[in-house]
Design a protein around this motif. Structure first.
Motif, PDB file in Angstrom:
ATOM      1  N   TYR A 110       0.816  -1.222   0.000  1.00  0.00           N
ATOM      2  CA  TYR A 110       0.000   0.000   0.000  1.00  0.00           C
ATOM      3  C   TYR A 110       0.847   1.269   0.000  1.00  0.00           C
ATOM      4  N   SER A 111       2.169   1.121   0.143  1.00  0.00           N
ATOM      5  CA  SER A 111       3.038   2.295   0.146  1.00  0.00           C
ATOM      6  C   SER A 111       3.184   2.845  -1.276  1.00  0.00           C
ATOM      7  N   GLU A 112       3.770   4.019  -1.388  1.00  0.00           N
ATOM      8  CA  GLU A 112       3.994   4.605  -2.711  1.00  0.00           C
ATOM      9  C   GLU A 112       4.901   3.698  -3.550  1.00  0.00           C
ATOM     10  N   GLN A 113       5.920   3.136  -2.926  1.00  0.00           N
ATOM     11  CA  GLN A 113       6.810   2.226  -3.634  1.00  0.00           C
ATOM     12  C   GLN A 113       6.045   1.007  -4.148  1.00  0.00           C
ATOM     13  N   GLY A 114       5.163   0.471  -3.309  1.00  0.00           N
ATOM     14  CA  GLY A 114       4.369  -0.686  -3.705  1.00  0.00           C
ATOM     15  C   GLY A 114       3.400  -0.376  -4.821  1.00  0.00           C
ATOM     16  N   ARG A 115       2.845   0.817  -4.807  1.00  0.00           N
ATOM     17  CA  ARG A 115       1.913   1.200  -5.865  1.00  0.00           C
ATOM     18  C   ARG A 115       2.620   1.328  -7.210  1.00  0.00           C
ATOM     19  N   GLN A 116       3.860   1.785  -7.169  1.00  0.00           N
ATOM     20  CA  GLN A 116       4.605   1.921  -8.411  1.00  0.00           C
ATOM     21  C   GLN A 116       5.061   0.570  -8.952  1.00  0.00           C
ATOM     22  N   ASN A 117       5.382  -0.363  -8.045  1.00  0.00           N
ATOM     23  CA  ASN A 117       5.814  -1.691  -8.475  1.00  0.00           C
ATOM     24  C   ASN A 117       5.382  -2.725  -7.443  1.00  0.00           C
ATOM     25  N   PRO A 118       4.181  -3.259  -7.583  1.00  0.00           N
ATOM     26  CA  PRO A 118       3.666  -4.198  -6.568  1.00  0.00           C
ATOM     27  C   PRO A 118       4.206  -5.616  -6.696  1.00  0.00           C
ATOM     28  N   TYR A 119       4.877  -5.927  -7.808  1.00  0.00           N
ATOM     29  CA  TYR A 119       5.201  -7.329  -8.079  1.00  0.00           C
ATOM     30  C   TYR A 119       6.173  -7.958  -7.086  1.00  0.00           C
ATOM     31  N   PRO A 120       7.176  -7.236  -6.564  1.00  0.00           N
ATOM     32  CA  PRO A 120       7.998  -7.856  -5.510  1.00  0.00           C
ATOM     33  C   PRO A 120       7.184  -8.218  -4.266  1.00  0.00           C
ATOM     34  N   TRP A 121       6.164  -7.444  -3.983  1.00  0.00           N
ATOM     35  CA  TRP A 121       5.329  -7.726  -2.815  1.00  0.00           C
ATOM     36  C   TRP A 121       4.451  -8.945  -3.064  1.00  0.00           C
ATOM     37  N   TYR A 122       3.990  -9.098  -4.311  1.00  0.00           N
ATOM     38  CA  TYR A 122       3.232 -10.305  -4.644  1.00  0.00           C
ATOM     39  C   TYR A 122       4.134 -11.540  -4.546  1.00  0.00           C
ATOM     40  N   ALA A 123       5.391 -11.405  -4.972  1.00  0.00           N
ATOM     41  CA  ALA A 123       6.336 -12.516  -4.854  1.00  0.00           C
ATOM     42  C   ALA A 123       6.559 -12.870  -3.384  1.00  0.00           C
ATOM     43  N   ALA A 124       6.592 -11.847  -2.535  1.00  0.00           N
ATOM     44  CA  ALA A 124       6.757 -12.097  -1.096  1.00  0.00           C
ATOM     45  C   ALA A 124       5.549 -12.839  -0.537  1.00  0.00           C
ATOM     46  N   LEU A 125       4.352 -12.524  -1.032  1.00  0.00           N
ATOM     47  CA  LEU A 125       3.159 -13.265  -0.603  1.00  0.00           C
ATOM     48  C   LEU A 125       3.230 -14.712  -1.078  1.00  0.00           C
ATOM     49  N   VAL A 133       4.062 -21.681  -9.624  1.00  0.00           N
ATOM     50  CA  VAL A 133       3.609 -23.070  -9.732  1.00  0.00           C
ATOM     51  C   VAL A 133       2.930 -23.314 -11.078  1.00  0.00           C
ATOM     52  N   ARG A 134       2.217 -22.313 -11.570  1.00  0.00           N
ATOM     53  CA  ARG A 134       1.470 -22.453 -12.824  1.00  0.00           C
ATOM     54  C   ARG A 134       2.164 -21.808 -14.022  1.00  0.00           C
ATOM     55  N   PHE A 135       3.036 -20.838 -13.735  1.00  0.00           N
ATOM     56  CA  PHE A 135       3.733 -20.119 -14.807  1.00  0.00           C
ATOM     57  C   PHE A 135       5.228 -20.113 -14.498  1.00  0.00           C
ATOM     58  N   PRO A 136       5.961 -21.138 -14.960  1.00  0.00           N
ATOM     59  CA  PRO A 136       7.410 -21.178 -14.701  1.00  0.00           C
ATOM     60  C   PRO A 136       8.076 -19.888 -15.176  1.00  0.00           C
ATOM     61  N   GLU A 137       9.030 -19.407 -14.390  1.00  0.00           N
ATOM     62  CA  GLU A 137       9.667 -18.112 -14.652  1.00  0.00           C
ATOM     63  C   GLU A 137       8.593 -17.048 -14.909  1.00  0.00           C
ATOM     64  N   PRO A 138       7.782 -16.774 -13.925  1.00  0.00           N
ATOM     65  CA  PRO A 138       6.600 -15.932 -14.131  1.00  0.00           C
ATOM     66  C   PRO A 138       6.898 -14.503 -14.544  1.00  0.00           C
ATOM     67  N   ASP A 139       8.116 -14.016 -14.268  1.00  0.00           N
ATOM     68  CA  ASP A 139       8.459 -12.641 -14.627  1.00  0.00           C
ATOM     69  C   ASP A 139       9.077 -12.546 -16.019  1.00  0.00           C
ATOM     70  N   ARG A 140       9.116 -13.661 -16.742  1.00  0.00           N
ATOM     71  CA  ARG A 140       9.671 -13.664 -18.106  1.00  0.00           C
ATOM     72  C   ARG A 140       8.545 -13.552 -19.117  1.00  0.00           C
ATOM     73  N   PHE A 141       8.675 -12.601 -20.053  1.00  0.00           N
ATOM     74  CA  PHE A 141       7.682 -12.403 -21.104  1.00  0.00           C
ATOM     75  C   PHE A 141       7.845 -13.480 -22.169  1.00  0.00           C
ATOM     76  N   ASP A 142       6.774 -14.245 -22.410  1.00  0.00           N
ATOM     77  CA  ASP A 142       6.817 -15.319 -23.394  1.00  0.00           C
ATOM     78  C   ASP A 142       5.457 -15.425 -24.077  1.00  0.00           C
ATOM     79  N   PRO A 143       5.296 -14.790 -25.252  1.00  0.00           N
ATOM     80  CA  PRO A 143       3.993 -14.804 -25.923  1.00  0.00           C
ATOM     81  C   PRO A 143       3.599 -16.162 -26.481  1.00  0.00           C
ATOM     82  N   ARG A 144       4.516 -17.119 -26.464  1.00  0.00           N
ATOM     83  CA  ARG A 144       4.179 -18.481 -26.920  1.00  0.00           C
ATOM     84  C   ARG A 144       4.102 -19.442 -25.733  1.00  0.00           C
TER      85      ARG A 144
END
Length: 405
Positions: free
Chosen positions: A11-26, A328-339
């Protein structure tokens, strides 16, 4: 970090700008975590990021949306609670059936040339604005007007009213954020709902006199024939919510997706002429940069969600954007892979409340992206993007680019 520390960071300003590290922590804590009671989470008992768990809750009709306290006293909440997006069966089922009849394959198929025409017009305007190396605001000149003009033609809104309409959409979206429940934002959201009701009532009256091929004309015809179980007030509430949801998510699909795509120049170069790749890019953008980041559902009874006990009526915060990056469902979830193989993203929800406009949004992306990069193969971002700051509808509001012209 424990769950309270993670949510505070989110909910912090940093989290609003980039929430994905916090989701990884969850995710590191597990697919679902209990939220210890505290004043700001009085009715939220758990937060879920696991894909399978979020998917299962959204598909289960017993997990209800519930009603916010005091909703009858606020125009914006009355609008929400008389629309299919914010109600449970049987009201939801009754209203959705009406709209499903008018979201026909014929009407959707007729949209493709409309999208192509609108996209080509906006690309020409971008070329004019970006001549001589001038910066162009991609959101103002493309990401916003394309879906706005397409949905306006699809639904039947006068193009001349779109600037006026956008301000009211913004007021509603600002109120919907987790930090948006201030008296000032509530007042503006109420004003937006009141003014939009008048706007749609007048538009419906006009369509009765002069029907067309648009969605409103079809809905008015069905309403007046007595074929459907829907009041005019419910029709208006659904139009307000439908237009907001359908076009704002598409705006953010384009604006969030552009920096992601430009980071993969080989993909961008291959997009023109490859419809399969275009569809894959749209799906991967929606997975990695979901416009809607969370939903909430209330437990139908005392139950265990994963290994977390949840009391009847207690809400669970479902982090859509986190579930879409579940390793668990998307290996390397932070990697862009359109295929990428794997399950579909939850960007448009699933189950009873699956977004009716999802097909329109995906079609817009599939048609627009190849045209965009064919017209501007040297498109580049020139400044750091400006995000909305919202954790509900998260997207880039300003994105300056050079067209290479």
């Amino acid at each position: 970090m424990d769950v309270n520390e993670i949510l505070s960071g989110l909910y912090s300003e940093q989290g609003r700008q980039n929430p994905y590290p916090w989701y990884a922590a969850l995710h590191a804590l597990g697919p679902v975590s209990a939220i210890p009671p505290r004043p700001e989470h009085r009715t939220v008992g758990a937060v879920a990021v696991g894909y399978d768990l979020v998917d299962a809750v959204l598909r289960d009709p017993e997990w209800r949306k519930g009603s916010p306290p005091g909703w009858q006293e606020q125009e914006i909440l009355r609008t929400f609670m008389s629309s299919m997006m914010f109600t449970d069966p049987p009201e939801h089922t009754r209203m959705r059936a009406v709209f499903a009849k008018t979201f026909t394959p014929r009407r959707l198929g007729a949209l493709e040339p409309v999208i192509a025409r609108v996209v080509d017009t906006m690309l020409e305007r971008m070329a004019e604005s970006g001549a001589g190396g001038a910066e162009v605001d991609f959101v103002a000149d493309f990401a916003y007007p394309v879906p706005a003009l397409v949905m306006a033609e699809f639904i039947g809104l006068p193009e001349a009213d779109l600037a006026w309409y956008r301000q009211r959409v913004d007021w509603i979206d600002e109120y919907m954020d987790v930090a948006g429940k201030t008296p000032e934002r509530l007042a503006l959201a109420n004003r937006a709902a009141e003014e939009l009701r008048v706007f749609y009532r007048d538009l419906i009256a006009h369509r009765r006199r002069r029907p067309g091929e648009d969605l409103i004309s079809g809905l008015v015809e069905a309403l007046d024939s007595g074929e459907v179980d829907l009041t005019e007030d419910e029709l208006i509430s659904n139009l307000i919510v439908l237009f907001n949801a359908s076009f704002v998510t598409t705006v953010y699909m384009f604006s969030n997706g552009l920096p992601l795509l430009l980071a993969h120049p080989d993909t961008v170069a291959a997009l023109p002429g490859d419809e399969t790749l275009a569809r894959g890019c749209v799906d991967e953008v929606l997975r990695m940069q979901s416009p809607v980041h969370f939903l909430a559902r209330a437990a139908p009874r005392d139950t265990d969600l994963g290994d977390v006990p949840v009391r009847q009526g207690e809400n669970v915060l479902l982090i859509i954007a986190g579930a879409n990056r579940d390793p668990v469902r998307f290996p390397e979830p932070d990697r862009f892979d359109p295929r990428r193989d794997g399950p579909p993203s939850l960007a448009f929800g699933v189950g009873l409340h699956f977004c009716l406009g999802a097909a329109v949004s995906r079609l817009e992306g599939t048609v627009a992206l190849p045209r965009l990069f064919a017209r501007f193969p040297d498109l580049t971002v020139t400044r750091r993007p400006t995000y909305s700051g919202s954790l509900f509808l998260r997207g880039i509001d300003k994105l300056f680019v050079s067209t290479g012209g």
